[in-house]
Design an enzyme around this catalytic site. Structure first.
Site, PDB file in Angstrom:
ATOM      1  N   SER A 185       3.195  11.181  -1.767  1.00 52.83           N
ATOM      2  CA  SER A 185       2.422  11.326  -0.542  1.00 52.83           C
ATOM      3  C   SER A 185       1.101  10.574  -0.552  1.00 52.83           C
ATOM      4  O   SER A 185       0.581  10.220   0.502  1.00 52.83           O
ATOM      5  CB  SER A 185       2.162  12.801  -0.257  1.00 52.83           C
ATOM      6  OG  SER A 185       1.586  13.443  -1.375  1.00 52.83           O
ATOM      7  N   HIS A 213       7.963  12.775   3.052  1.00 49.32           N
ATOM      8  CA  HIS A 213       7.394  11.588   3.704  1.00 49.32           C
ATOM      9  C   HIS A 213       8.446  10.508   3.988  1.00 49.32           C
ATOM     10  O   HIS A 213       8.130   9.482   4.570  1.00 49.32           O
ATOM     11  CB  HIS A 213       6.265  11.002   2.855  1.00 49.32           C
ATOM     12  CG  HIS A 213       5.087  11.915   2.813  1.00 49.32           C
ATOM     13  ND1 HIS A 213       4.084  11.883   3.751  1.00 49.32           N
ATOM     14  CD2 HIS A 213       4.783  12.929   1.965  1.00 49.32           C
ATOM     15  CE1 HIS A 213       3.200  12.827   3.485  1.00 49.32           C
ATOM     16  NE2 HIS A 213       3.603  13.477   2.405  1.00 49.32           N
ATOM     17  N   LYS A 244       6.422  15.681   9.705  1.00 50.84           N
ATOM     18  CA  LYS A 244       5.814  14.351   9.574  1.00 50.84           C
ATOM     19  C   LYS A 244       6.541  13.397  10.529  1.00 50.84           C
ATOM     20  O   LYS A 244       6.250  13.409  11.713  1.00 50.84           O
ATOM     21  CB  LYS A 244       5.841  13.952   8.114  1.00 50.84           C
ATOM     22  CG  LYS A 244       5.100  15.033   7.284  1.00 50.84           C
ATOM     23  CD  LYS A 244       4.948  14.718   5.849  1.00 50.84           C
ATOM     24  CE  LYS A 244       4.550  15.916   5.011  1.00 50.84           C
ATOM     25  NZ  LYS A 244       3.319  16.589   5.401  1.00 50.84           N
TER      26      LYS A 244
END
Ligand SMILES: Cc1ncc(COP(=O)(O)O)c(C=O)c1O
Length: 406
Positions: A185, A213, A244
């Site tokens: 990340s 991610h 995300k």
């Protein structure tokens, strides 16, 4: 006495002052309006390189419409944990869609990716077991390790050879788990999933991969790095987030029916927490449709990220081993990162300074997060600001200063 009048909490003032002195104090800022490539933060409009809204879906009207329709139909609150009466038809539909998307037998929805990680680790290992964890794994994986009360062995970041050495005494444990982020990340680099899968097979360990991610961004269908590297079938436990690239909020685990059944029975954040509103699930289904129908969002994003990395490297910046849409500009000391971030803000750009404990000591960075919403002009503005002579005395250590190198 501190302002609350509570003498027992006076230690907090001292600790906060200490954080201030070290340049490590964090402060909330308030966003007005939607999360997007351009945001208003604390009243100032800025180009936003500080979100995880990688596909630009957080403010997509299709997600808002799906959520509004579900809220009108089902109401807002879910009112109970999933095992009581909180699990709505919209959650069920999303779980089916997530399993289809991931190509697994089943999937389970958690209220956050944090809960999915922490709850899953603590559900699959316990005392008498061992977890092998990458040094740079996300906090939620760390907390899961601690909660599990299994023995925890930490291997240096991405160093599968060192992991192999650590695995030598693993047969003495009841169960073994190797756990890693897929796209890290803060560093934006990839875990060596092929090698980790080989080791998991050789040492009879479960492999758990957190694709937080990478979901929606990596792989031909957007499933993540395991898809991209062709090891999906060798990963026993896949975690993703809706929070995300999918522009919503929540986390999920995808895997076999048996695994999901076990988590329904043993993952404490799943069992003992209220289900998220059904409307959130409806928005996530709309996001999955977009991930399927608009692959150009992810391909264009990764191509742009590659270009930006090349440009920054060419200008002498240390962007580490970044391989995706997260590009750290590593500057070393926390105060330097903060000064840097401030200088960019003065030029209309929001690029957060990331400092310990989020990154290890000496690795403070500016974390550039690219999204599908960034225009060429916005990226050009960032490149120009990073190259400006007027910034250099303040922010540049670049190649001439070893504290900027990792
Ligand atoms: C690698 C990683 N895993 C999990 C999470 C937690 O996900 P969520 O924001 O959905 O709780 C994050 C969030 O920042 C993350 O970076």
């Amino acid at each position: 006495m501190n302002p609350t009048g509570d003498v027992a909490l006076e230690w907090i003032d001292r600790e906060l002052a200490d954080l201030d002195r070290q340049g490590l104090r964090r402060r909330l800022q308030t966003r007005e309006g939607p999360q997007a490539a351009r945001v208003v933060l604390d009243g100032r409009e800025l180009v936003n390189f500080g979100s995880n809204d990688y596909l630009g879906l957080a403010a997509d009207p299709r997600l808002a419409a799906a959520a509004a329709e579900a809220a009108q139909r089902d109401g807002w609150g879910s009112g109970a944990s999933p095992l009581v009466t909180g699990h709505a038809a919209a959650h069920q539909q999303l779980q089916q869609r997530l399993a289809e998307f991931e190509g697994t037998e089943a999937a389970l929805l958690f209220t956050s990716g944090f809960a999915a990680n922490a709850g899953t680790i603590a559900a699959v290992v316990g005392p008498g077991d061992v977890v092998y964890s990458d040094r740079k794994n996300h906090a939620s994986l760390w907390d899961g390790c601690r909660l599990s009360r299994a023995d925890v062995r930490v291997y240096p970041h991405g160093d599968w050879r060192q992991l192999e050495t650590l695995l030598a005494d693993s047969p003495k444990y009841r169960r073994r788990l190797i756990v890693t982020d897929s796209l890290f990340s803060m560093d934006g680099d990839l875990a060596p999933l092929v090698e980790l899968a080989d080791l998991a097979e050789r040492y009879d360990a479960m492999l758990m991969v957190d694709e937080a991610h990478a979901t929606g961004v990596f792989g031909q269908r957007g499933r993540g790095v395991a898809e991209q590297l062709g090891v999906e079938d060798r990963v026993s436990i896949r975690v993703g987030t809706l929070s995300k690239a999918l522009g919503s909020v929540g986390g999920f685990v995808a895997g076999s029916r048996t695994l999901i059944e076990w988590l329904v029975n043993r993952a404490r954040p799943y069992i003992f927490s209220t289900a998220s509103p059904a409307a959130i699930a409806a928005a996530a289904v709309a996001a999955l449709d977009i991930v399927r129908d608009e692959p150009q969002r992810r391909t264009a994003l990764l191509a742009r990220a590659q270009e930006l990395r090349n440009t920054l490297r060419g200008a002498g910046w240390n962007v580490g081993a970044s391989a995706g849409q997260i590009i750290p500009v590593i500057v070393g000391e926390p105060a330097r990162a903060a000064t840097f971030s401030h200088a960019l803000r003065e030029r209309g750009l929001f690029v957060p300074a990331i400092r310990p404990p989020t990154v290890p000591e000496g690795e403070a960075c500016l974390r550039i997060s690219l999204t599908a919403g960034h225009s060429e002009e916005m990226i050009a503005m960032l490149v120009a600001a990073l190259g400006q002579r007027t910034l250099q005395p303040v922010i540049l250590g670049r190649n001439s200063n070893s504290s900027c190198e990792r």
